[in-house]
Design a protein around this motif. Sequence first.
Motif: not given
Length: 273
Positions: A56, A97, A104, A108, A112, A215-220
């Motif tokens: 990104h 990731h 990042d 996360y 989170r 911004d890593i989404e939850t459960d990515d």
Amino acid sequence: MKILLVDLHNMIHRARHSFIKGKNAIVFNFFRQLKAELDRHEPDLVYLVSEGRPKHRLEISGDYKGNRPKDRDEDFYSQKKIIYELIKELPVSLAQHDDFECDDVIAYMATRVYGEEDVIIISSDTDFIQLLERKNVSLWNPIKKKFIEQWPVDYLTYKSLKGDPADNVKGVPGIGDKRARCLAISDATLERFFEKRPEAREQYTKARSLIAFGDIETDDPGLKTAIYKNDLTSLYEAFKSMNFKSLTGKSWVKWENTMERLNESRTKFRTVS
């Protein structure tokens, strides 16, 4: 529960520049440093967090980190490969990731995944100061050997104004360290500055988007974690084959004690899968 999040590449590069030199010295330095942090902080779970591609950020700025010269040190990369193989023998987990950087992923996990737990980040990277506003997060600088205190001004605002030459991130022209600290005191102070210099807002916003954690989404599904075993026999034989006498001699029992303690503590908790 105490979680240790280790900036893996940061530790490997510190091992590379340690005062101990010689064959496989980077491997030796790395494991000596890692054990020291495990003994110092006595965590329940340990994650070694690796790097991914800054996807990104490259979309925002194609020359992000473009000022860094190509590293063609084959010996370094061969020892780095050995480190990645040997950490599989430890009672730790590896997190990575493909599309996000280590920073990042650590952010996360600290906010989170383990936002309600005691999290200690091991790194000399100052970007993690952004996380110190959270009560559950501490930042240990292994070079200075001390916990870093939260800044009196917003660190992300400060760095976005000043820029980050190490990552080829340009700040607002004419803004140095002292001015950036003054402007980062409050949102109102910053807004008054932009009212006088509206053309500076665009560069500031761009720098901020590059410096802020992704911004890593939850459960990515792109976030991968590998839970490693506790095979001290294999680790011992590897150390012995590399002639690490100070690790495999009388002090080996200390290695066993450290790893067994960690292995016992992690069996009490469920790690991320």
